[in-house]
Motif scaffolding. Structure first.
Motif, PDB file in Angstrom:
ATOM      1  N   ALA A  24     -59.597  53.790 -14.938  1.00 57.49           N
ATOM      2  CA  ALA A  24     -58.238  54.142 -14.531  1.00 57.49           C
ATOM      3  C   ALA A  24     -57.239  53.938 -15.658  1.00 57.49           C
ATOM      4  N   ASP A  25     -57.475  52.946 -16.524  1.00 57.42           N
ATOM      5  CA  ASP A  25     -56.576  52.704 -17.647  1.00 57.42           C
ATOM      6  C   ASP A  25     -57.093  53.305 -18.947  1.00 57.42           C
ATOM      7  N   ALA A  26     -58.165  54.085 -18.859  1.00 53.28           N
ATOM      8  CA  ALA A  26     -58.752  54.717 -20.047  1.00 53.28           C
ATOM      9  C   ALA A  26     -59.338  56.064 -19.656  1.00 53.28           C
ATOM     10  N   PRO A  27     -58.488  57.094 -19.466  1.00 49.98           N
ATOM     11  CA  PRO A  27     -58.987  58.398 -18.996  1.00 49.98           C
ATOM     12  C   PRO A  27     -60.038  59.022 -19.901  1.00 49.98           C
ATOM     13  N   PHE A  28     -60.000  58.706 -21.204  1.00 52.74           N
ATOM     14  CA  PHE A  28     -60.985  59.258 -22.136  1.00 52.74           C
ATOM     15  C   PHE A  28     -61.897  58.174 -22.703  1.00 52.74           C
ATOM     16  N   GLY A  29     -62.028  57.086 -21.972  1.00 47.11           N
ATOM     17  CA  GLY A  29     -62.931  56.027 -22.374  1.00 47.11           C
ATOM     18  C   GLY A  29     -62.565  55.442 -23.725  1.00 47.11           C
ATOM     19  N   HIS A  30     -63.577  55.070 -24.505  1.00 45.84           N
ATOM     20  CA  HIS A  30     -63.314  54.400 -25.780  1.00 45.84           C
ATOM     21  C   HIS A  30     -62.675  55.315 -26.821  1.00 45.84           C
ATOM     22  N   ALA A  31     -62.629  56.634 -26.532  1.00 46.28           N
ATOM     23  CA  ALA A  31     -61.949  57.559 -27.450  1.00 46.28           C
ATOM     24  C   ALA A  31     -60.444  57.350 -27.447  1.00 46.28           C
ATOM     25  N   GLY A  32     -59.915  56.765 -26.385  1.00 45.95           N
ATOM     26  CA  GLY A  32     -58.472  56.613 -26.292  1.00 45.95           C
ATOM     27  C   GLY A  32     -57.777  57.962 -26.379  1.00 45.95           C
ATOM     28  N   GLU A  33     -56.699  58.016 -27.155  1.00 41.33           N
ATOM     29  CA  GLU A  33     -55.947  59.265 -27.316  1.00 41.33           C
ATOM     30  C   GLU A  33     -56.263  59.972 -28.627  1.00 41.33           C
ATOM     31  N   ARG A  34     -57.292  59.503 -29.350  1.00 42.54           N
ATOM     32  CA  ARG A  34     -57.528  60.025 -30.694  1.00 42.54           C
ATOM     33  C   ARG A  34     -57.880  61.509 -30.708  1.00 42.54           C
ATOM     34  N   LEU A  35     -58.509  61.997 -29.646  1.00 40.23           N
ATOM     35  CA  LEU A  35     -58.869  63.415 -29.610  1.00 40.23           C
ATOM     36  C   LEU A  35     -57.658  64.325 -29.457  1.00 40.23           C
ATOM     37  N   HIS A  36     -56.537  63.775 -29.027  1.00 36.86           N
ATOM     38  CA  HIS A  36     -55.408  64.628 -28.664  1.00 36.86           C
ATOM     39  C   HIS A  36     -54.148  64.348 -29.465  1.00 36.86           C
ATOM     40  N   GLU A  37     -54.252  63.513 -30.489  1.00 33.85           N
ATOM     41  CA  GLU A  37     -53.063  63.201 -31.282  1.00 33.85           C
ATOM     42  C   GLU A  37     -52.472  64.452 -31.931  1.00 33.85           C
ATOM     43  N   TRP A  38     -53.324  65.406 -32.305  1.00 31.77           N
ATOM     44  CA  TRP A  38     -52.827  66.645 -32.914  1.00 31.77           C
ATOM     45  C   TRP A  38     -51.874  67.371 -31.960  1.00 31.77           C
ATOM     46  N   MET A  39     -52.204  67.341 -30.652  1.00 29.35           N
ATOM     47  CA  MET A  39     -51.385  68.057 -29.675  1.00 29.35           C
ATOM     48  C   MET A  39     -50.113  67.295 -29.339  1.00 29.35           C
ATOM     49  N   PHE A  40     -50.191  65.961 -29.286  1.00 30.03           N
ATOM     50  CA  PHE A  40     -49.013  65.166 -28.969  1.00 30.03           C
ATOM     51  C   PHE A  40     -47.896  65.358 -29.989  1.00 30.03           C
ATOM     52  N   ALA A  41     -48.259  65.792 -31.194  1.00 34.29           N
ATOM     53  CA  ALA A  41     -47.265  65.981 -32.257  1.00 34.29           C
ATOM     54  C   ALA A  41     -46.590  67.346 -32.208  1.00 34.29           C
ATOM     55  N   THR A  42     -46.995  68.238 -31.288  1.00 32.63           N
ATOM     56  CA  THR A  42     -46.478  69.604 -31.283  1.00 32.63           C
ATOM     57  C   THR A  42     -45.199  69.746 -30.465  1.00 32.63           C
ATOM     58  N   ARG A  43     -44.468  70.807 -30.741  1.00 25.72           N
ATOM     59  CA  ARG A  43     -43.298  71.143 -29.931  1.00 25.72           C
ATOM     60  C   ARG A  43     -43.700  71.421 -28.490  1.00 25.72           C
TER      61      ARG A  43
END
Length: 215
Positions: A24-43
């Motif tokens: 519940a506190d780790a939707p992507f498990g041990h990957a954390g948010e690392r797979l999606h940092e590229w998208m978080f930086a977008t407009r």
């Protein structure tokens, strides 16, 4: 007939689209948010959250294709909630009262429950169905618009194996996870069914687009 589209599915260099140990506190498990940092930086992502700013360029252009023309979504049980959510009758997804989908969403689970109507036009429907059957229901709900296949990787893999995906956008992120759920297992020669293009960006990711070859 409407297309089936996958957008912004991020994977590691070793092919994992989610890490090990989802909770519940780790939707992507041990990957954390690392797979999606590229998208978080977008407009695109900043606008989704009601903010301003963010990076433009190719990452933003690809990310922005996520929403236009979508009339319904299909997702797996693991995208809707952490392991065991079926035992919690109050679980209504990760996204709060107004989820970002704004369409009918069909959640594939072996333990269906009554539909949940949320704010903003999202209604979650719960199906115990094979990919083709689920797609029929989603297409009916989508009308003349496309169906987005939202993940996770096991669901996308199942639809790919049955030849049900028209457009696939995978983002290869330069990290190694080592464990989790892989996308490509069992999909040998997949590339022969698609026209494949690759675009690398300054963020370090590579956007891979697979479009069904004309028949």
């Amino acid at each position: 007939m409407s297309d089936v589209r996958v957008h912004n599915l991020s994977i590691s260099l070793d092919g994992f689209a989610t890490g090990d140990g989802q909770a519940a506190d780790a939707p992507f498990g041990h990957a954390g948010e690392r797979l999606h940092e590229w998208m978080f930086a977008t407009r695109f992502w900043n606008r989704m959250g009601g903010g301003r700013g963010g990076r433009g360029g190719a990452d933003n252009a690809f990310a922005s294709l996520h929403d236009p023309g979508i009339g319904a979504e299909i997702m797996g049980a693991g995208k809707f909630g952490p392991p065991g959510w079926q035992d919690n009758p109050g679980w209504r997804g990760w996204w709060g009262a107004d989820p970002p989908f704004h369409t009918p969403v069909f959640v594939l689970t072996h333990r269906p429950r009554p539909s949940i109507e949320m704010e903003g036009g999202t209604t979650f429907h719960f199906l115990d169905a094979a990919p083709a059957e689920a797609l029929d229901k989603a297409r009916e709900a989508a009308g003349d618009q496309d169906v987005r296949l939202g993940g996770g990787p096991s669901v996308v893999r199942d639809f790919l194996a049955e030849g049900l995906v028209d457009q696939l956008h995978v983002v290869q992120v330069p990290i190694v996870l080592g464990r989790g759920i892989r996308l490509w297992d069992g999909l040998e020669t997949l590339e022969t069914r698609y026209d494949v293009e690759a675009v690398s960006t300054p963020s370090g990711v590579t956007h891979l687009t697979f479009t069904t070859k004309a028949r």
